[in-house]
Design an enzyme around this catalytic site. Structure first.
Site, PDB file in Angstrom:
ATOM      1  N   HIS A 193      94.414  26.481  29.134  1.00 16.55           N
ATOM      2  CA  HIS A 193      93.359  26.316  30.134  1.00 16.55           C
ATOM      3  C   HIS A 193      93.323  27.480  31.120  1.00 16.55           C
ATOM      4  CE1 HIS A 193      91.273  23.926  33.451  1.00 16.55           C
ATOM      5  NE2 HIS A 193      90.477  23.774  32.404  1.00 16.55           N
ATOM      6  N   LYS A 225      92.609  31.123  32.868  1.00 16.15           N
ATOM      7  CA  LYS A 225      91.564  32.139  32.944  1.00 16.15           C
ATOM      8  C   LYS A 225      92.211  33.354  33.581  1.00 16.15           C
ATOM      9  CE  LYS A 225      89.300  28.072  32.947  1.00 16.15           C
ATOM     10  NZ  LYS A 225      89.903  26.748  33.149  1.00 16.15           N
ATOM     11  N   ASP A 258      94.774  47.406  32.791  1.00 18.37           N
ATOM     12  CA  ASP A 258      95.729  48.495  32.988  1.00 18.37           C
ATOM     13  C   ASP A 258      97.022  48.048  33.666  1.00 18.37           C
ATOM     14  OD1 ASP A 258      94.082  50.288  31.739  1.00 18.37           O
ATOM     15  OD2 ASP A 258      93.273  51.151  33.582  1.00 18.37           O
ATOM     16  N   LYS A 260      89.276  25.055  41.933  1.00 23.37           N
ATOM     17  CA  LYS A 260      90.595  24.428  42.029  1.00 23.37           C
ATOM     18  C   LYS A 260      91.376  25.185  43.107  1.00 23.37           C
ATOM     19  CE  LYS A 260      89.356  24.633  37.361  1.00 23.37           C
ATOM     20  NZ  LYS A 260      88.641  23.416  37.225  1.00 23.37           N
ATOM     21  N   HIS A 264      83.478  23.291  40.325  1.00 22.42           N
ATOM     22  CA  HIS A 264      84.486  23.594  39.310  1.00 22.42           C
ATOM     23  C   HIS A 264      85.704  24.295  39.910  1.00 22.42           C
ATOM     24  CE1 HIS A 264      85.945  25.352  35.357  1.00 22.42           C
ATOM     25  NE2 HIS A 264      85.692  24.093  35.033  1.00 22.42           N
ATOM     26  N   ASP A 284      97.945  23.959  56.107  1.00 25.45           N
ATOM     27  CA  ASP A 284      98.399  24.454  57.410  1.00 25.45           C
ATOM     28  C   ASP A 284      97.848  25.834  57.745  1.00 25.45           C
ATOM     29  OD1 ASP A 284      99.691  22.118  57.913  1.00 25.45           O
ATOM     30  OD2 ASP A 284     101.716  22.873  57.585  1.00 25.45           O
TER      31      ASP A 284
END
Length: 462
Positions: free
Chosen positions: A195, A197, A202, A382, A380, A387
Site C-alpha cells: 500500500h 506510495k 537519484d 492520512k 484520502h 501537540d
C-alpha cells in the site's frame, strides 16, 4: 483494499482472509513499559550525534515548542521500537492534492541523472498514468535507470500491455505479490498488499503520502464524485511530502528491501546511496511497516504519540476502522483533557468502511472526542498532528488492514515550524467539514444504525 475496491461477496471475503482474521495487534502497553526510560538520540548523514549535540537539539526543540513531554517520551519510545533513526538536516515540503504533488514529482523526474525508484499501490492506465510512463521511458532512454514496483491487486485493473510497454523500454518492473498464484516467486500471499506510495529520485529527493498514480487525484478537492466516474474524474483530497536530505537514504533502504524480498532481478549498479548533505532544518524519521514485522511499527508509533499527547490530537484519515486499543487511546486522551479532533470523510469509495467507522462515533462523542466529516472532494489523506510538534504523513489508514496486512510507509516530522503548516492544513479542512453533534447523532435513522452494525461485523477485514 480488497473489499473497498471491488465489493466482494461476504463468503469470498471470509474465505480469502480466514488465515489472517485472528492475527492480533501488539500489546502496546507492555511494549511501552519495556522501553520506558530510553534516551533520545539523533543522527546526521555521518552517523549518531554526540550526547551533547543531542541535548542541544532537544533544548532547541523545547525552546521553540514549549516543555512538553512528547518530545522526550515519544522520541525515545519510537527509536527503541521502530529502529529507524531520527535524522536532522532535512527539508520537508507539504504537498496538498494531486495537481501539486504530480507537478513536483514530474519536476524531480525530469532532473534525474542516475536512477528513479517508484513504488505505488495503484498505477492506472489513464492520463496521469501515461504521463508518468512517457516521462519514465524518456529518462530510461537517456541512461537513467528506472525501477518500478506496483501492487498486483491495487493495479489489477491496469492492462498488462501498460507494464509491458515499460519493460520493453528497459524499465525494471516488479509485480508485488501476484494475485495469480502461478506467477509468484515466493509463497502466495494474496492478503499482503503493498500500500506504499514512494518515489525516490537519484537517492536525493523522495515523495511519500497517500497519492497513487491515477487521474482521480488530478482535479483537486472541490466537488464530491465517485472514483468510477470516467467522464469527470473524482476530486480527491490527499496529502504528500517532498523530502530532501539525509533521511532519503532510509526511504531508499525500504524500497530496496521490498525489491529484494519480492525477488526482483538484481538492481542495476547505480548510486542508490549518495552522500546526502544538509538540506534544511527538519528532523525526520522514516517508518516502514510490513506484516513480516513482529508488530506494526506505524501502529505503535501512533499509539505512543496519542498516549503521550498533552494538548491536542488532530487526525485526518480516509478510512477509519479503529481496533479497540486505538479507540481506547483516543477516549483516554480526551478524558485527560486533550483536544482530540478527527476529520473523516462524509462519503467514501467503500460503504463498508464508511459505516464501520461510523459505528464508533457514539462512544467517541460520549468521551468528548470531536468528529468532523469533510465534504467536497473524497478525503484520502492520512495525517496526524499532535501537540503542534509531532507530525506524521504517509500511506497508513486507521484500520486493521493497514496495521496488520499491508506494507506501509510514513514519515514523522518533529518541530513547531512544520507543525504549524500541518495545523494550518487541518484548519482549512475543518472549514470544508461539518461537525457531528452528539445529540443529532443519537437521533440518526434506524437504517444508518443497521448499516453500521452490519459493517462492524466485518471490520477486521477492512
Amino acid at each position: 483494499m480488497l473489499i473497498r475496491q471491488f465489493g466482494f461477496s461476504a463468503f469470498t471475503v471470509m474465505s480469502l482472509f480466514a488465515a489472517s482474521a485472528c492475527t492480533p495487534l501488539p500489546d502496546a502497553d507492555a511494549l511501552i513499559d519495556r522501553h520506558a526510560g530510553q534516551v533520545a538520540r539523533f543522527e546526521t548523514a555521518s552517523g549518531p550525534l554526540s550526547v551533547e549535540k543531542t541535548a542541544a537539539i532537544l533544548a532547541e526543540l523545547k525552546r521553540k515548542s514549549g516543555d512538553i513531554d512528547i518530545l522526550d517520551k515519544q522520541i525515545a519510545l519510537e527509536q527503541a521500537v521502530v529502529g529507524s533513526p531520527l535524522i536532522v538536516g532535512n527539508k520537508v515540503t507539504l504537498l496538498q492534492d494531486g495537481a501539486a504533488t504530480y507537478s513536483a514529482m514530474f519536476a524531480a523526474i525530469r532532473l534525474a541523472q542516475n536512477h528513479i525508484n517508484l513504488e505505488s499501490y495503484i498505477i492506472e492506465d489513464d492520463e496521469i498514468g501515461r504521463q508518468f510512463a512517457d516521462l519514465l521511458l524518456e529518462k530510461q532512454r537517456r541512461g537513467v535507470q528506472v525501477n518500478l514496483i506496483y501492487d498486483s491487486f491495487g493495479s489489477v485493473g491496469t492492462p498488462q500491455v501498460f507494464f509491458d510497454r515499460l519493460k520493453a523500454g528497459g524499465i525494471e518492473v516488479l509485480e508485488f505479490n501476484p494475485v495469480n498464484p502461478l506467477a509468484v516467486k515466493k509463497g502466495w500471499l494474496p492478503n499482503n498488499r503493498d500500500h506504499r506510495k514512494l518515489l525516490i529520485v537519484d537517492g536525493r529527493i523522495a515523495f511519500i503520502g497517500g497519492i497513487n498514480i491515477s487521474s482521480v487525484y488530478s482535479s483537486g478537492s472541490v466537488t464530491p464524485r465517485s472514483r468510477t466516474d470516467t467522464a469527470d474524474p473524482a476530486a480527491w483530497r490527499d496529502t504528500d511530502l517532498q523530502i530532501e536530505g539525509p533521511v532519503v537514504g532510509e526511504l531508499q533502504k525500504l524500497f530496496i528491501e521490498t525489491w529484494e524480498k519480492q525477488r526482483g532481478i538484481a538492481l542495476a549498479a547505480k548510486a542508490y546511496f549518495p552522500v546526502l548533505p544538509v538540506q534544511g532544518r527538519d528532523i525526520v524519521r522514516a517508518i516502514g511497516s510490513t506484516p513480516d514485522d513482529p508488530y506494526s511499527l506505524i501502529y505503535l508509533t501512533l499509539i505512543y504519540a496519542i498516549g503521550n499527547a498533552e494538548k491536542q490530537i488532530h487526525l485526518t484519515n480516509a478510512y477509519f476502522v479503529p481496533d479497540p486499543r486505538l479507540l481506547q487511546a483516543l477516549i483516554d486522551a480526551a478524558g485527560r483533557g486533550v483536544d482530540v479532533r478527527l476529520i473523516l470523510p462524509n462519503h467514501s469509495d467503500s460503504q463498508l468502511v464508511f459505516h464501520a467507522g461510523r459505528s464508533h462515533y457514539s462512544n467517541l462523542l460520549k468521551a468528548g472526542v470531536r468528529i468532523y466529516e469533510r465534504g467536497g472532494g473524497l478525503l484520502h489523506s492520512k495525517t496526524a498532528s499532535i501537540d503542534g510538534v509531532w507530525s506524521c504523513v504517509g500511506s497508513t489508514n486507521l484500520d486493521w488492514r493497514s496495521f496488520l496486512d499491508n506494507d506501509e510507509v510514513n514519515a514523522v516530522v518533529l518541530g513547531r515550524e512544520f507543525g504549524q503548516q500541518m495545523e494550518a492544513m487541518f484548519v482549512r479542512d475543518l472549514g470544508a467539514s461539518e461537525a457531528i453533534e452528539a445529540e443529532a447523532w443519537a437521533h440518526r435513522s434506524l437504517l444508518l444504525r443497521f448499516k453500521e452494525w452490519g459493517a462492524s461485523l466485518l471490520q477486521r477485514l477492512l
